[in-house]
Motif scaffolding. Sequence first.
Motif, mmCIF file in Angstrom:
data_model
loop_
_atom_site.group_PDB
_atom_site.id
_atom_site.type_symbol
_atom_site.label_atom_id
_atom_site.label_comp_id
_atom_site.label_asym_id
_atom_site.label_seq_id
_atom_site.Cartn_x
_atom_site.Cartn_y
_atom_site.Cartn_z
ATOM 1 N N TYR A 70 0.835 -1.209 0.000
ATOM 2 C CA TYR A 70 0.000 0.000 0.000
ATOM 3 C C TYR A 70 0.868 1.256 0.000
ATOM 4 C CZ TYR A 70 -3.059 3.660 1.927
ATOM 5 O OH TYR A 70 -3.731 4.837 2.158
ATOM 6 N N GLY A 71 1.856 1.302 0.890
ATOM 7 C CA GLY A 71 2.689 2.485 1.005
ATOM 8 C C GLY A 71 3.546 2.723 -0.217
ATOM 9 N N LEU A 72 4.193 1.667 -0.706
ATOM 10 C CA LEU A 72 5.068 1.811 -1.867
ATOM 11 C C LEU A 72 4.262 2.097 -3.132
ATOM 12 C CD1 LEU A 72 7.614 -1.080 -1.145
ATOM 13 C CD2 LEU A 72 7.912 1.377 -0.728
ATOM 14 N N TYR A 73 3.108 1.454 -3.258
ATOM 15 C CA TYR A 73 2.240 1.679 -4.427
ATOM 16 C C TYR A 73 1.773 3.127 -4.474
ATOM 17 C CZ TYR A 73 -1.590 0.836 -7.764
ATOM 18 O OH TYR A 73 -2.429 0.862 -8.850
ATOM 19 N N ASN A 74 1.456 3.685 -3.318
ATOM 20 C CA ASN A 74 0.975 5.068 -3.236
ATOM 21 C C ASN A 74 2.097 6.079 -3.073
ATOM 22 O OD1 ASN A 74 -1.964 4.852 -3.434
ATOM 23 N ND2 ASN A 74 -1.825 3.656 -1.553
ATOM 24 N N GLU A 75 3.335 5.617 -3.159
ATOM 25 C CA GLU A 75 4.525 6.464 -3.123
ATOM 26 C C GLU A 75 4.616 7.273 -1.832
ATOM 27 O OE1 GLU A 75 4.673 8.728 -6.741
ATOM 28 O OE2 GLU A 75 4.691 6.944 -8.006
ATOM 29 N N LEU A 76 4.248 6.634 -0.725
ATOM 30 C CA LEU A 76 4.479 7.253 0.569
ATOM 31 C C LEU A 76 5.967 7.197 0.891
ATOM 32 C CD1 LEU A 76 1.565 5.686 2.701
ATOM 33 C CD2 LEU A 76 1.526 7.744 1.264
ATOM 34 N N SER A 77 6.401 7.982 1.850
ATOM 35 C CA SER A 77 7.801 7.912 2.267
ATOM 36 C C SER A 77 8.054 6.559 2.927
ATOM 37 C CB SER A 77 8.118 9.029 3.254
ATOM 38 O OG SER A 77 7.476 8.786 4.499
ATOM 39 N N SER A 78 9.316 6.208 3.063
ATOM 40 C CA SER A 78 9.660 4.925 3.692
ATOM 41 C C SER A 78 9.120 4.853 5.114
ATOM 42 C CB SER A 78 11.177 4.731 3.692
ATOM 43 O OG SER A 78 11.674 4.608 2.377
ATOM 44 N N GLN A 79 9.245 5.933 5.876
ATOM 45 C CA GLN A 79 8.763 5.923 7.260
ATOM 46 C C GLN A 79 7.243 5.832 7.305
ATOM 47 O OE1 GLN A 79 11.094 5.970 9.940
ATOM 48 N NE2 GLN A 79 9.290 5.219 11.041
ATOM 49 N N GLU A 80 6.562 6.569 6.437
ATOM 50 C CA GLU A 80 5.099 6.505 6.392
ATOM 51 C C GLU A 80 4.622 5.120 5.997
ATOM 52 O OE1 GLU A 80 3.639 10.965 5.069
ATOM 53 O OE2 GLU A 80 4.591 9.693 3.562
ATOM 54 N N THR A 81 5.290 4.525 5.025
ATOM 55 C CA THR A 81 4.951 3.170 4.589
ATOM 56 C C THR A 81 5.074 2.193 5.732
ATOM 57 O OG1 THR A 81 5.609 3.575 2.289
ATOM 58 C CG2 THR A 81 5.654 1.286 3.051
ATOM 59 N N LEU A 82 6.186 2.276 6.447
ATOM 60 C CA LEU A 82 6.443 1.350 7.546
ATOM 61 C C LEU A 82 5.443 1.539 8.674
ATOM 62 C CD1 LEU A 82 8.312 -0.865 8.667
ATOM 63 C CD2 LEU A 82 9.670 0.953 9.715
ATOM 64 N N GLU A 83 5.166 2.783 9.030
ATOM 65 C CA GLU A 83 4.243 3.037 10.133
ATOM 66 C C GLU A 83 2.829 2.556 9.800
ATOM 67 O OE1 GLU A 83 5.246 3.624 12.929
ATOM 68 O OE2 GLU A 83 6.987 4.952 12.919
#
Length: 344
Positions: A297-310
């Motif tokens: 979800y995070g990587l697909y939506n191009e969130l930051s690494s920290q946002e993706t992880l959280e």
Amino acid sequence: MKKGKVLSFGEILLRICPDTNGEWLQDNSLPFYVGGAEGNVATALALWDVPSAYMSAMPDNMMAKQIAAYLESNRVDVSKMLYNGERIGLYYLPKGKDLKNAGVIYDRNYSSFSNLKTGTIDWDEVLKDVSWFNFSAISPALNQNVADVCKEAAEAASRKNITVSIDLNYRAKLWQYGKQPHDVVPELVKYCNVVMGNIWAAEKMLGIPVDASIINENSTKEHYLLQAENTSKAILQQFDKVKTVANTFRFDHAEQGINYYTALFNDNKLFVSHEYFAKKIVDKVGSGDCFMGGIIYGLYNELSSQETLEFATAAAYQKLFIESDATKMSAEEIKDKLKIEKSL
């Protein structure tokens, strides 16, 4: 550029939940859930508004069509589903138990999915409108034929420059056909861009050693995170296509309860999540699948690494309090829970 669908590939399963006291015999009742690691990921992504498709194999009968309709009702695209073979895979697990628990009983031999063979799926057709292909190391644990199909699929996706992700799920009871994970899984990971698992799974499946001084649940958090960084770097060094590695840490303490945190190695940096604690949980099944879905979800939506992880960590933690195989919590609900947790 318009992104395509995320296609999850793996066996559709029914989880049957007998109680440990045998009361199901008197009640004539067995709770069940539609599951399977990749199906859980597909369901989570659809719930989170990521275009999600799921491919498995089921017999061409009324029950299978009902399951497909159930998935469709959860906005999962099942148009790529294969209908052949004789049966749906099952597994039996008492409520609240973990899939690593010795009490799990698998009934997956001769299922439609376990009978798959190479050369029978037109991957060029299946992978149309797909920009992400996800699978897990559970499928190649079934038999050599399915392992070969996984390789065929991952290779085809990689050839088309589709992002490929794998969850290094380890199920000891499934590796019973004369091969060890480290004989099979590296040949699959070489086509992957994103790898999720934990430091012990990487050791078991990829032959990347864990420092001998690390003892399960008795080492420090700093020690575990250092190992996560070293394991991640080793994976990137060994497999050219891998760019991102995620590791989970969940420790179950009889008296203190559960503590849970994760790490993501991306752009040559280790990111560490918020740490969660809980005295009691509801259902351990599917938490890792929820984390895998969160990373996608995070990587697909191009969130930051920290946002993706959280996001992924919060989703996986909240899944521990949901009685089903797949999460039922929306992305907004997860984000709200994360804000509350961080404010405490």
